[in-house]
Write a protein that holds these residues in place. Structure first.
Motif, mmCIF file in Angstrom:
data_model
loop_
_atom_site.group_PDB
_atom_site.id
_atom_site.type_symbol
_atom_site.label_atom_id
_atom_site.label_comp_id
_atom_site.label_asym_id
_atom_site.label_seq_id
_atom_site.Cartn_x
_atom_site.Cartn_y
_atom_site.Cartn_z
ATOM 1 N N PHE A 92 -8.673 19.202 0.618
ATOM 2 C CA PHE A 92 -7.972 20.126 1.504
ATOM 3 C C PHE A 92 -6.487 20.255 1.164
ATOM 4 O O PHE A 92 -5.955 21.362 1.104
ATOM 5 C CB PHE A 92 -8.133 19.663 2.957
ATOM 6 N N MET A 93 -5.808 19.131 0.929
ATOM 7 C CA MET A 93 -4.357 19.111 0.742
ATOM 8 C C MET A 93 -3.939 19.092 -0.719
ATOM 9 O O MET A 93 -2.795 19.414 -1.021
ATOM 10 C CB MET A 93 -3.754 17.857 1.402
ATOM 11 N N GLY A 94 -4.807 18.638 -1.588
ATOM 12 C CA GLY A 94 -4.417 18.342 -2.964
ATOM 13 C C GLY A 94 -4.160 16.845 -3.069
ATOM 14 O O GLY A 94 -3.752 16.201 -2.096
ATOM 15 N N THR A 95 -4.389 16.307 -4.235
ATOM 16 C CA THR A 95 -4.330 14.859 -4.402
ATOM 17 C C THR A 95 -2.940 14.285 -4.127
ATOM 18 O O THR A 95 -2.790 13.298 -3.411
ATOM 19 C CB THR A 95 -4.796 14.475 -5.812
ATOM 20 N N ALA A 96 -1.901 14.878 -4.697
ATOM 21 C CA ALA A 96 -0.544 14.342 -4.519
ATOM 22 C C ALA A 96 -0.136 14.364 -3.049
ATOM 23 O O ALA A 96 0.369 13.363 -2.520
ATOM 24 C CB ALA A 96 0.454 15.124 -5.361
ATOM 25 N N LYS A 97 -0.355 15.481 -2.361
ATOM 26 C CA LYS A 97 0.009 15.567 -0.944
ATOM 27 C C LYS A 97 -0.810 14.586 -0.107
ATOM 28 O O LYS A 97 -0.311 14.025 0.862
ATOM 29 C CB LYS A 97 -0.186 16.985 -0.433
ATOM 30 N N ALA A 98 -2.066 14.387 -0.490
ATOM 31 C CA ALA A 98 -2.899 13.435 0.249
ATOM 32 C C ALA A 98 -2.339 12.017 0.123
ATOM 33 O O ALA A 98 -2.304 11.277 1.106
ATOM 34 C CB ALA A 98 -4.341 13.485 -0.257
ATOM 35 N N PHE A 99 -1.879 11.636 -1.074
ATOM 36 C CA PHE A 99 -1.308 10.290 -1.224
ATOM 37 C C PHE A 99 0.009 10.154 -0.458
ATOM 38 O O PHE A 99 0.298 9.080 0.082
ATOM 39 C CB PHE A 99 -1.133 9.929 -2.694
ATOM 40 N N TYR A 100 0.818 11.204 -0.389
ATOM 41 C CA TYR A 100 2.010 11.158 0.462
ATOM 42 C C TYR A 100 1.605 10.972 1.926
ATOM 43 O O TYR A 100 2.233 10.214 2.673
ATOM 44 C CB TYR A 100 2.863 12.421 0.307
ATOM 45 N N PHE A 101 0.552 11.651 2.335
ATOM 46 C CA PHE A 101 0.044 11.514 3.696
ATOM 47 C C PHE A 101 -0.429 10.093 3.964
ATOM 48 O O PHE A 101 -0.117 9.499 4.993
ATOM 49 C CB PHE A 101 -1.098 12.517 3.927
ATOM 50 N N TYR A 105 0.833 -1.203 0.000
ATOM 51 C CA TYR A 105 0.000 0.000 0.000
ATOM 52 C C TYR A 105 0.870 1.256 0.000
ATOM 53 O O TYR A 105 0.584 2.213 -0.724
ATOM 54 C CB TYR A 105 -0.940 0.023 1.208
ATOM 55 N N VAL A 106 1.908 1.266 0.801
ATOM 56 C CA VAL A 106 2.810 2.425 0.847
ATOM 57 C C VAL A 106 3.426 2.661 -0.529
ATOM 58 O O VAL A 106 3.458 3.794 -1.024
ATOM 59 C CB VAL A 106 3.897 2.230 1.922
ATOM 60 N N ILE A 107 3.906 1.607 -1.162
ATOM 61 C CA ILE A 107 4.499 1.742 -2.500
ATOM 62 C C ILE A 107 3.472 2.274 -3.490
ATOM 63 O O ILE A 107 3.759 3.182 -4.272
ATOM 64 C CB ILE A 107 5.085 0.392 -2.965
ATOM 65 N N ARG A 108 2.268 1.726 -3.448
ATOM 66 C CA ARG A 108 1.218 2.194 -4.366
ATOM 67 C C ARG A 108 0.907 3.668 -4.135
ATOM 68 O O ARG A 108 0.771 4.438 -5.083
ATOM 69 C CB ARG A 108 -0.051 1.371 -4.177
#
Length: 95
Positions: free
Chosen positions: A81-90, A5-8
């Motif tokens: 709230f964060m944006g899609t890319a930042k949300a996936f990093y989160f 999941y982290v890698i994805r």
């Protein structure tokens, strides 16, 4: 399963071209299979005698009903709230 999941999530966060998401999508099958096998095995081990089927049904209801519903609401809110890319990093960091 959690490492997958982290890698994805890291792949999704860094995608600039939609075709670059294909490796993450290919990894989804193995990720979910590992997660579901571990979940059903654990539910079977902790269920009281005679209630194994009930426990597995309860697990399915929690995952498919509450889990996916809340995940969609919370994930959508974080993405807005964060944006899609930042949300996936989160999400990668939380896993």
């Amino acid at each position: 399963s959690l490492l997958s999941y982290v890698i994805r999530f890291l792949i999704y966060a860094s995608v600039s071209n939609p075709w670059h998401a294909l490796p993450a999508e290919a990894l989804r099958g193995a990720t979910f299979a590992c997660f579901w096998a571990a979940s059903t095995s654990h539910a079977h081990k902790i269920s009281p005698v005679g209630l194994t089927t009930t426990m597995l049904g309860f697990m399915q209801g929690i995952y498919g009903g509450i889990g996916q519903s809340m995940g969609s609401l919370i994930g959508g809110g974080l993405s807005a709230f964060m944006g899609t890319a930042k949300a996936f990093y989160f999400y990668a960091g939380v896993d």
